[in-house]
Design a protein around this motif. Structure first.
Motif, short mmCIF file in Angstrom:
data_model
loop_
_atom_site.label_atom_id
_atom_site.label_comp_id
_atom_site.label_asym_id
_atom_site.label_seq_id
_atom_site.Cartn_x
_atom_site.Cartn_y
_atom_site.Cartn_z
N TRP A 64 8.82 37.60 -27.65
CA TRP A 64 9.42 36.53 -28.44
C TRP A 64 10.21 35.62 -27.50
O TRP A 64 10.85 36.09 -26.56
N PHE A 65 10.18 34.32 -27.79
CA PHE A 65 10.85 33.36 -26.92
C PHE A 65 11.64 32.36 -27.74
O PHE A 65 11.36 32.14 -28.92
N GLU A 66 12.60 31.75 -27.06
CA GLU A 66 13.18 30.49 -27.53
C GLU A 66 12.67 29.44 -26.54
O GLU A 66 12.81 29.63 -25.32
N ASP A 67 12.06 28.37 -27.02
CA ASP A 67 11.48 27.42 -26.08
C ASP A 67 11.81 25.97 -26.42
O ASP A 67 12.20 25.64 -27.54
N PHE A 68 11.70 25.15 -25.37
CA PHE A 68 11.83 23.70 -25.48
C PHE A 68 10.55 23.11 -24.90
O PHE A 68 10.11 23.51 -23.82
N ILE A 69 9.95 22.16 -25.61
CA ILE A 69 8.77 21.45 -25.11
C ILE A 69 9.15 19.97 -25.08
O ILE A 69 9.37 19.35 -26.12
N ILE A 70 9.21 19.43 -23.85
CA ILE A 70 9.81 18.11 -23.65
C ILE A 70 8.75 17.16 -23.08
O ILE A 70 8.11 17.48 -22.06
N PRO A 71 8.55 16.01 -23.68
CA PRO A 71 7.60 15.03 -23.13
C PRO A 71 8.12 14.47 -21.81
O PRO A 71 9.32 14.22 -21.65
N LEU A 72 7.20 14.28 -20.84
CA LEU A 72 7.56 13.72 -19.54
C LEU A 72 7.08 12.27 -19.48
O LEU A 72 5.92 11.98 -19.80
N LEU A 73 7.95 11.38 -19.07
CA LEU A 73 7.65 9.96 -19.05
C LEU A 73 7.60 9.44 -17.62
O LEU A 73 8.40 9.86 -16.77
N ASP A 74 6.67 8.52 -17.37
CA ASP A 74 6.64 7.87 -16.06
C ASP A 74 7.58 6.68 -16.08
O ASP A 74 8.30 6.43 -17.05
N GLU A 75 7.57 5.89 -14.99
CA GLU A 75 8.52 4.77 -14.88
C GLU A 75 8.25 3.68 -15.90
O GLU A 75 9.13 2.84 -16.18
N ASN A 76 7.06 3.71 -16.50
CA ASN A 76 6.72 2.74 -17.53
C ASN A 76 6.94 3.29 -18.94
O ASN A 76 6.44 2.72 -19.91
N GLU A 77 7.65 4.44 -19.02
CA GLU A 77 7.94 5.08 -20.29
C GLU A 77 6.67 5.57 -21.00
O GLU A 77 6.64 5.68 -22.22
N LYS A 78 5.66 5.85 -20.25
CA LYS A 78 4.42 6.40 -20.81
C LYS A 78 4.41 7.91 -20.59
O LYS A 78 4.82 8.40 -19.53
N TYR A 93 3.00 11.33 -19.65
CA TYR A 93 1.90 11.83 -18.82
C TYR A 93 1.79 13.35 -18.85
O TYR A 93 0.88 13.93 -18.28
N GLY A 94 2.72 14.03 -19.53
CA GLY A 94 2.69 15.48 -19.61
C GLY A 94 3.88 16.02 -20.36
O GLY A 94 4.66 15.27 -20.96
N VAL A 95 4.02 17.35 -20.32
CA VAL A 95 5.15 18.00 -21.00
C VAL A 95 5.73 19.08 -20.09
O VAL A 95 5.04 19.67 -19.25
N VAL A 152 4.65 23.05 -16.46
CA VAL A 152 4.40 21.63 -16.67
C VAL A 152 2.89 21.44 -16.88
O VAL A 152 2.08 21.91 -16.08
N TYR A 153 2.52 20.79 -18.01
CA TYR A 153 1.13 20.42 -18.29
C TYR A 153 1.01 18.89 -18.21
O TYR A 153 1.95 18.18 -18.51
N ASP A 154 -0.19 18.43 -17.83
CA ASP A 154 -0.45 17.00 -17.99
C ASP A 154 -0.93 16.75 -19.41
O ASP A 154 -1.02 17.66 -20.23
N ASN A 155 -1.31 15.49 -19.71
CA ASN A 155 -1.67 15.18 -21.09
C ASN A 155 -3.05 15.68 -21.48
O ASN A 155 -3.48 15.50 -22.62
N GLN A 156 -3.76 16.34 -20.51
CA GLN A 156 -5.03 16.98 -20.83
C GLN A 156 -4.90 18.50 -20.88
O GLN A 156 -5.90 19.21 -20.88
N MET A 157 -3.68 18.98 -20.89
CA MET A 157 -3.37 20.41 -20.93
C MET A 157 -3.78 21.12 -19.63
O MET A 157 -4.10 22.31 -19.63
N ASN A 158 -3.77 20.40 -18.50
CA ASN A 158 -4.00 21.02 -17.20
C ASN A 158 -2.65 21.42 -16.60
O ASN A 158 -1.65 20.71 -16.76
N PHE A 159 -2.63 22.56 -15.89
CA PHE A 159 -1.40 23.03 -15.27
C PHE A 159 -1.05 22.15 -14.08
O PHE A 159 -1.84 22.00 -13.14
N ILE A 160 0.16 21.59 -14.10
CA ILE A 160 0.69 20.86 -12.95
C ILE A 160 1.61 21.75 -12.14
O ILE A 160 1.59 21.74 -10.91
N THR A 170 10.83 13.06 -15.57
CA THR A 170 9.98 11.89 -15.40
C THR A 170 9.15 12.03 -14.12
O THR A 170 9.64 11.91 -13.00
N GLU A 171 7.95 12.44 -14.29
CA GLU A 171 7.01 12.54 -13.18
C GLU A 171 5.79 11.69 -13.50
O GLU A 171 5.32 11.68 -14.63
#
Length: 518
Positions: A235-249, A251-253, A168-176, A135-136
């Motif tokens: 080849w990879f095994e991966d996890f892509i996890i949504p990141l939520l802010d304090e308002n449960e919105k 903002y990235g993955v 970590v990407y933001d919701n615009q696919m920018n590198f965080i 959660t960032e």
């Protein structure tokens, strides 16, 4: 608790949602923080493991290695990696790989160590599905840029301690954020932060990875057990996890990926090997069917005409013996001899084919028994040649008794057959247990059959074990050229082998190597 290393809420959020075991020490080497993943793994509370309490979860045989390694690098302020066994909450010890890096303040003063531990007990098992969400808040990152810059160095050290790729990407696919493992994989530096994914890797647009990221941005946690990168051939095994802010919105993955290229390659190799084994099995099945047909032909179709020729030749001799010339009588003797040789050859071939196809049924056997039975079967030849046979006490092994009897029969018969003229054959049989370096130092019994016969040139030490190979013409010494080939096949059937040593005029030694444990 020591405050040599600041543990702010932002770091706690990252550390407590990381899929690795994270730890911190102060400048005195005392443990001051363990993340939730560590506590979950060990099943102990934070209070139980602070100070030196965490050492109680280390395997007793590894504690000295861990403490000595930590003390050594602590004095030198070195980055370190080590592997040791850590007790899980269920009491099972599992190997972990720990990496630690020294931490310094603004003025360059040493403040302690930060590090992580990765469970490496089974590198090919699926990673535990991440249960915690990072959660960032992007807005908070912009408003508190100065605070982030202060925390950036320490946070990056923690993330870079991971052996897995973390992006970590933001919701615009920018590198965080991108950890060291990811930058190394893609050949990128820290200048990547803030740039757009498609500006750096345009080929990933509309790829499976892009579509999975969009799914994560819509709130779905995505797990791919096997995924091929659109950028590299890995080849990879991966996890892509949504990141939520304090308002449960969202903002990235967070993307966490582990390189499984070696595992995939090994799986492909195993598949290829399996196909080859299937093909080989089909070939063997076909070969067994051919051998079964041969056995029938050899035991019936080939021998029946020979028996009839022999019967008719015998009747001619009985009825016309007085009217036949001496030369005709010699011809009939040659016919009888040729028939006998042909029958012996067919029987030898039949014995060889049975040895090839006989179902393996090993029995724990004292080898003295099949040896004595082989000697009893050669009693007439032994008495006629006035041969002397002596042997040591032989071992007890799991063998196919009839085949071992056949092996002794063929080797002793061979020694009798190739004895020196006017010299009584002397045959000795001995056994020695040894380890063979060429067979990974596995224990074998070496059974040696030594005689005082005419011997042979060592140039032919391999040829004599081939089917129908004889070093003497049939007019000099009787034989089919199959006996030693059968011996080699019997040794192979027992996962062993046979060798020969000889010197012309000084006899021969045949050595049969049989595994001590089959």
């Amino acid at each position: 608790m020591s405050t040599a290393i600041p543990i702010d809420d932002h770091f706690r959020i990252i550390a407590d949602t990381a899929p690795v075991l994270i730890w911190l020490s102060d400048a005195d080497g005392t443990c001051v923080y363990l993340n939730k993943e560590w506590l979950t793994f060990t099943g102990k509370t934070l209070e139980e493991q602070l100070q030196n309490g965490w050492q109680e979860s280390i395997h007793p045989d590894d504690i000295l290695l861990v403490t000595e390694t930590f003390l050594s690098v602590f004095e030198k302020r070195q980055v370190f990696e080590m592997e040791f066994r850590l007790r899980r909450h269920d009491g099972i010890y599992r190997y972990v790989k720990s990496k630690g890096v020294p931490h310094y303040g603004k003025e360059g003063q040493f403040k302690g160590y930060s590090g992580s531990c990765m469970d490496i007990q089974d590198r090919y098992e699926t990673n535990e599905i991440l249960e915690k969400k990072v959660t960032e808040r992007t807005e908070e990152l912009r408003l508190k840029a100065e605070e982030l810059r202060k925390q950036k160095d320490f946070s990056e050290k923690v993330i870079n301690a991971s052996v897995d790729i973390m992006i970590v990407y933001d919701n615009q696919m920018n590198f965080i954020s991108m950890n060291k493992a990811a930058r190394k994989l893609y050949g990128l530096g820290t200048e990547i932060i803030g740039k757009n994914l498609f500006d750096i890797f345009p080929q990933v647009r509309n790829s499976p990875g892009h579509l999975d990221t969009l799914r994560a941005l819509s709130g779905e946690t995505v797990h791919n057990p096997v995924y091929k990168s659109a950028v590299t051939e890995a080849w990879f095994e991966d996890f892509i996890i949504p990141l939520l802010d304090e308002n449960e919105k969202i903002y990235g993955v967070l993307v966490v990926a582990r390189d499984i290229t070696q595992r995939i390659r090994k799986e492909e190799e195993l598949k290829s090997l399996n196909h080859k084994l299937i093909d080989r099995n089909n070939e063997l099945q076909s070969s067994n069917e051919d051998l079964a047909s041969f056995n029938y032909v050899a035991s019936h179709d080939l021998q029946e005409p020979l028996r009839k020729v022999n019967i008719f030749a015998s009747r001619i001799l009985e009825n016309e013996k007085d009217t036949l010339s001496d030369q005709s009588l010699q011809y009939f003797d040659r016919i009888s001899s040729a028939i006998a040789r042909m029958q012996n050859l067919i029987m030898a071939l039949l014995e060889y084919s049975r040895t090839e196809s006989e179902e393996v049924k090993r029995v724990k056997t004292n080898l003295n028994r099949p040896l004595k039975e082989a000697i009893a079967g050669l009693d007439e030849a032994i008495r006629t040649s006035n041969a002397n046979i002596e042997w040591d006490d032989l071992p007890m092994l799991n063998v196919i008794p009839l085949q071992i009897q056949q092996l002794f029969h063929n080797l002793i018969s061979n020694s009798l057959k190739y004895a020196k003229p006017d010299v009584a054959p002397h045959i000795s049989i001995s056994a020695t247990e040894l380890e063979l370096p060429e067979r990974d130092n596995q224990p074998f019994w070496k059974i040696m059959v030594t005689d005082n016969g005419i011997g042979f040139d060592m140039e032919y030490r391999q040829k004599i074990f081939e089917l129908f190979q004889r070093l003497h013409g049939k007019t000099k010494i009787e034989g089919t050229g199959v006996g030693l080939a059968i011996c080699r096949k019997i040794a192979n059937n027992h996962n062993g082998f046979i060798t020969a040593e000889s010197e012309l005029g000084k006899g021969s030694t045949f050595s049969v190597y049989l595994p001590a444990k089959i």
